[in-house]
Design a protein around this motif. Structure first.
Motif, PDB file in Angstrom:
ATOM      1  N   ARG A   1     -12.244 -30.709  61.531  1.00  9.45           N
ATOM      2  CA  ARG A   1     -12.083 -32.158  61.613  1.00  9.45           C
ATOM      3  C   ARG A   1     -11.593 -32.743  60.293  1.00  9.45           C
ATOM      4  O   ARG A   1     -10.744 -33.646  60.264  1.00  9.45           O
ATOM      5  CB  ARG A   1     -13.405 -32.820  62.015  1.00  9.45           C
ATOM      6  CG  ARG A   1     -13.357 -34.352  62.079  1.00  9.45           C
ATOM      7  CD  ARG A   1     -12.214 -34.844  62.933  1.00  9.45           C
ATOM      8  NE  ARG A   1     -12.361 -34.500  64.317  1.00  9.45           N
ATOM      9  CZ  ARG A   1     -11.369 -34.374  65.182  1.00  9.45           C
ATOM     10  NH1 ARG A   1     -10.114 -34.542  64.773  1.00  9.45           N
ATOM     11  NH2 ARG A   1     -11.586 -34.057  66.435  1.00  9.45           N
ATOM     12  N   GLN A   2     -12.098 -32.226  59.178  1.00 15.16           N
ATOM     13  CA  GLN A   2     -11.617 -32.685  57.880  1.00 15.16           C
ATOM     14  C   GLN A   2     -10.132 -32.367  57.706  1.00 15.16           C
ATOM     15  O   GLN A   2      -9.366 -33.182  57.185  1.00 15.16           O
ATOM     16  CB  GLN A   2     -12.427 -32.030  56.761  1.00 15.16           C
ATOM     17  CG  GLN A   2     -13.849 -32.555  56.627  1.00 15.16           C
ATOM     18  CD  GLN A   2     -14.640 -31.802  55.567  1.00 15.16           C
ATOM     19  OE1 GLN A   2     -14.546 -30.576  55.455  1.00 15.16           O
ATOM     20  NE2 GLN A   2     -15.431 -32.523  54.797  1.00 15.16           N
ATOM     21  N   VAL A   3      -9.738 -31.208  58.177  1.00 18.40           N
ATOM     22  CA  VAL A   3      -8.332 -30.808  58.061  1.00 18.40           C
ATOM     23  C   VAL A   3      -7.452 -31.686  58.935  1.00 18.40           C
ATOM     24  O   VAL A   3      -6.364 -32.099  58.519  1.00 18.40           O
ATOM     25  CB  VAL A   3      -8.163 -29.323  58.433  1.00 18.40           C
ATOM     26  CG1 VAL A   3      -6.688 -28.934  58.425  1.00 18.40           C
ATOM     27  CG2 VAL A   3      -8.937 -28.449  57.456  1.00 18.40           C
ATOM     28  N   SER A   4      -7.898 -31.982  60.151  1.00 15.34           N
ATOM     29  CA  SER A   4      -7.082 -32.817  61.045  1.00 15.34           C
ATOM     30  C   SER A   4      -6.903 -34.215  60.478  1.00 15.34           C
ATOM     31  O   SER A   4      -5.821 -34.813  60.590  1.00 15.34           O
ATOM     32  CB  SER A   4      -7.721 -32.873  62.440  1.00 15.34           C
ATOM     33  OG  SER A   4      -8.977 -33.528  62.397  1.00 15.34           O
ATOM     34  N   VAL A   5      -7.939 -34.763  59.841  1.00 13.00           N
ATOM     35  CA  VAL A   5      -7.829 -36.093  59.237  1.00 13.00           C
ATOM     36  C   VAL A   5      -6.902 -36.044  58.024  1.00 13.00           C
ATOM     37  O   VAL A   5      -6.074 -36.938  57.813  1.00 13.00           O
ATOM     38  CB  VAL A   5      -9.221 -36.632  58.841  1.00 13.00           C
ATOM     39  CG1 VAL A   5      -9.095 -37.912  58.032  1.00 13.00           C
ATOM     40  CG2 VAL A   5     -10.062 -36.884  60.082  1.00 13.00           C
ATOM     41  N   ALA A   6      -7.019 -34.978  57.207  1.00 10.97           N
ATOM     42  CA  ALA A   6      -6.137 -34.832  56.052  1.00 10.97           C
ATOM     43  C   ALA A   6      -4.684 -34.701  56.487  1.00 10.97           C
ATOM     44  O   ALA A   6      -3.767 -35.268  55.867  1.00 10.97           O
ATOM     45  CB  ALA A   6      -6.557 -33.613  55.230  1.00 10.97           C
ATOM     46  N   LEU A   7      -4.456 -33.962  57.559  1.00  7.94           N
ATOM     47  CA  LEU A   7      -3.100 -33.807  58.071  1.00  7.94           C
ATOM     48  C   LEU A   7      -2.583 -35.116  58.656  1.00  7.94           C
ATOM     49  O   LEU A   7      -1.401 -35.450  58.515  1.00  7.94           O
ATOM     50  CB  LEU A   7      -3.071 -32.694  59.128  1.00  7.94           C
ATOM     51  CG  LEU A   7      -1.701 -32.346  59.717  1.00  7.94           C
ATOM     52  CD1 LEU A   7      -0.710 -31.998  58.615  1.00  7.94           C
ATOM     53  CD2 LEU A   7      -1.831 -31.184  60.698  1.00  7.94           C
ATOM     54  N   ALA A   8      -3.459 -35.871  59.324  1.00  6.61           N
ATOM     55  CA  ALA A   8      -3.073 -37.184  59.837  1.00  6.61           C
ATOM     56  C   ALA A   8      -2.646 -38.103  58.690  1.00  6.61           C
ATOM     57  O   ALA A   8      -1.682 -38.867  58.810  1.00  6.61           O
ATOM     58  CB  ALA A   8      -4.228 -37.803  60.616  1.00  6.61           C
ATOM     59  N   ASN A   9      -3.373 -38.024  57.568  1.00  2.36           N
ATOM     60  CA  ASN A   9      -3.009 -38.786  56.376  1.00  2.36           C
ATOM     61  C   ASN A   9      -1.614 -38.399  55.898  1.00  2.36           C
ATOM     62  O   ASN A   9      -0.775 -39.258  55.580  1.00  2.36           O
ATOM     63  CB  ASN A   9      -4.048 -38.518  55.285  1.00  2.36           C
ATOM     64  CG  ASN A   9      -3.772 -39.247  53.988  1.00  2.36           C
ATOM     65  OD1 ASN A   9      -2.715 -39.080  53.374  1.00  2.36           O
ATOM     66  ND2 ASN A   9      -4.715 -40.050  53.537  1.00  2.36           N
ATOM     67  N   LYS A  10      -1.354 -37.101  55.875  1.00  2.00           N
ATOM     68  CA  LYS A  10      -0.047 -36.604  55.423  1.00  2.00           C
ATOM     69  C   LYS A  10       1.070 -37.038  56.374  1.00  2.00           C
ATOM     70  O   LYS A  10       2.178 -37.397  55.939  1.00  2.00           O
ATOM     71  CB  LYS A  10      -0.104 -35.080  55.328  1.00  2.00           C
ATOM     72  CG  LYS A  10       0.874 -34.490  54.326  1.00  2.00           C
ATOM     73  CD  LYS A  10       0.548 -33.035  54.077  1.00  2.00           C
ATOM     74  CE  LYS A  10       1.372 -32.497  52.906  1.00  2.00           C
ATOM     75  NZ  LYS A  10       1.064 -31.084  52.641  1.00  2.00           N
ATOM     76  N   MET A  11       0.795 -36.996  57.662  1.00  4.34           N
ATOM     77  CA  MET A  11       1.789 -37.434  58.646  1.00  4.34           C
ATOM     78  C   MET A  11       2.102 -38.918  58.488  1.00  4.34           C
ATOM     79  O   MET A  11       3.261 -39.341  58.594  1.00  4.34           O
ATOM     80  CB  MET A  11       1.265 -37.141  60.054  1.00  4.34           C
ATOM     81  CG  MET A  11       1.206 -35.664  60.408  1.00  4.34           C
ATOM     82  SD  MET A  11       0.209 -35.321  61.889  1.00  4.34           S
ATOM     83  CE  MET A  11       1.088 -36.293  63.107  1.00  4.34           C
ATOM     84  N   ALA A  12       1.064 -39.724  58.235  1.00  6.72           N
ATOM     85  CA  ALA A  12       1.268 -41.162  58.038  1.00  6.72           C
ATOM     86  C   ALA A  12       2.127 -41.425  56.812  1.00  6.72           C
ATOM     87  O   ALA A  12       3.029 -42.270  56.821  1.00  6.72           O
ATOM     88  CB  ALA A  12      -0.082 -41.859  57.908  1.00  6.72           C
ATOM     89  N   ARG A  13       1.866 -40.689  55.737  1.00 10.72           N
ATOM     90  CA  ARG A  13       2.656 -40.861  54.518  1.00 10.72           C
ATOM     91  C   ARG A  13       4.116 -40.461  54.754  1.00 10.72           C
ATOM     92  O   ARG A  13       5.041 -41.112  54.258  1.00 10.72           O
ATOM     93  CB  ARG A  13       2.069 -40.011  53.392  1.00 10.72           C
ATOM     94  CG  ARG A  13       0.711 -40.482  52.898  1.00 10.72           C
ATOM     95  CD  ARG A  13       0.298 -39.694  51.676  1.00 10.72           C
ATOM     96  NE  ARG A  13      -1.007 -40.128  51.175  1.00 10.72           N
ATOM     97  CZ  ARG A  13      -1.398 -40.002  49.917  1.00 10.72           C
ATOM     98  NH1 ARG A  13      -0.587 -39.459  49.026  1.00 10.72           N
ATOM     99  NH2 ARG A  13      -2.587 -40.405  49.536  1.00 10.72           N
TER     100      ARG A  13
END
Length: 342
Positions: free
Chosen positions: A309-321
């Motif tokens: 879950r931490q990884v999916s949120v971090a990746l979501a952050n990267k996708m947003a950027r």
């Protein structure tokens, strides 16, 4: 007519409250307006700055009053609340709080959405509502069937097969009253599913007709649904100075509890648009499932030391950027950020 430079306007269904200030910040106008009198009143008023809470019908009134020559600023309701006088709650107090909040030099505002943006977002909002209704209908059908010992396979496909087998085929061992009740739920479930499919086609058509949405969809994990929601919600991406500011606006950055020079980071803030944030996390989860096992990548290294879950949120952050970079700088994912998500 008194000289008014700034107005706090409290919106409502029928009765609007006006709180006007002059250039010196003194109260010079307090008035209640019926809905039918709002346009007449502001047509006669000289051009001024009008502040409103970003609530229901705010974008419509912002566009309408802007066409009359006024400067309109939409303020998040959470930013207005601290200026409401304690112990009092009425339209006049709310309008005064809006005017006071608008006078703050660093007050953040919400960009005014166009009719096209609102129409696109309405497709998403209606789809989200129907998805919730379909889930409730699915759960009800599964529960009622289970009462008669009928257990269906997981997923919508399994439920659809079970409905056909249990209700549409003759000879099923169900009491007639139960069959009639479940048939009503099944018909509603099928109708709701058909409406969701129709909305998906409308969203896809809007996505194909919008160049920004098509470019954002080149990012892995972002299909037409997520891309169209980002483009319609964000509006002007240039109002964010950096990609991190955009991610923070979505609530995808860690919260801070820092003092005395010691920085303490916690869970993500979860501010901003919950729907958009949830779409990004779902998209990131799909990317993680497809590419997480590929060795030597940023994603695999992160999965080795963090929870999924931490990884999916971090990746979501990267996708947003990455989406922000594409919207601001142009190009597509392959052309401008080919190594952002690996």
């Amino acid at each position: 007519m008194v000289e008014v430079s700034m107005i706090g306007l409290d919106l409502a269904k029928s009765v609007f409250q006006v709180h006007g200030l002059d250039a010196a910040g003194q109260v010079v106008l307090q008035r209640r307006l019926r809905r039918t009198d709002v346009i007449k009143f502001f047509t006669k008023l000289s051009a001024c700055v009008i502040g409103m809470e970003a609530c229901a019908s705010a974008h419509y009134w912002a566009r309408t009053l802007s066409e009359l020559g006024h400067e309109v600023r939409l303020i998040p309701p959470a930013h207005v609340k601290p200026y409401v006088k304690r112990g009092r709650k009425n339209d006049a107090v709310d309008a005064a709080a809006i005017a006071e909040a608008m006078a703050r030099p660093h007050m953040r505002t919400v960009p005014i959405k166009t009719e096209e943006q609102q129409a696109a977002l309405m497709l998403h909002r209606v789809r989200r509502l129907l998805m919730s209704q379909r889930t409730r209908l699915s759960n009800a059908l599964r529960s009622h069937f289970a009462e008669f010992g009928i257990i269906e396979p997981a997923g919508d496909g399994g439920l659809s097969q079970l409905i056909t087998a249990a209700l549409d085929m003759p000879g099923t061992a169900l009491p007639q009253p139960a069959r009639e009740a479940l048939a009503l739920l099944a018909a509603q479930w099928r109708e709701t599913s058909a409406k969701i499919d129709a909305l998906d086609q409308e969203i896809l058509a809007w996505h194909r007709g919008n160049a920004d949405s098509r470019r954002v969809a080149t990012i892995p994990g972002m299909g037409p649904l997520i891309a169209s929601a980002i483009v319609a919600t964000v509006g002007d991406p240039g109002r964010f100075k950096t990609s991190r500011q955009f991610a923070a606006w979505l609530g995808l950055v860690p919260s801070q509890h820092s003092s005395g020079g010691k920085t303490v980071l916690g869970a993500i803030t979860k501010t901003g648009d919950r729907y958009l944030r949830s779409l990004l996390v779902v998209g990131a989860t799909s990317v993680m499932a497809r590419r997480g096992k590929k060795q030597g990548t940023w994603l695999a290294a992160l999965l080795a030391r963090k929870t999924p879950r931490q990884v999916s949120v971090a990746l979501a952050n990267k996708m947003a950027r990455t989406a922000w970079a594409i919207l601001v700088k142009g190009g597509t994912y392959e052309e401008t950020a080919s190594a952002t998500v690996t």
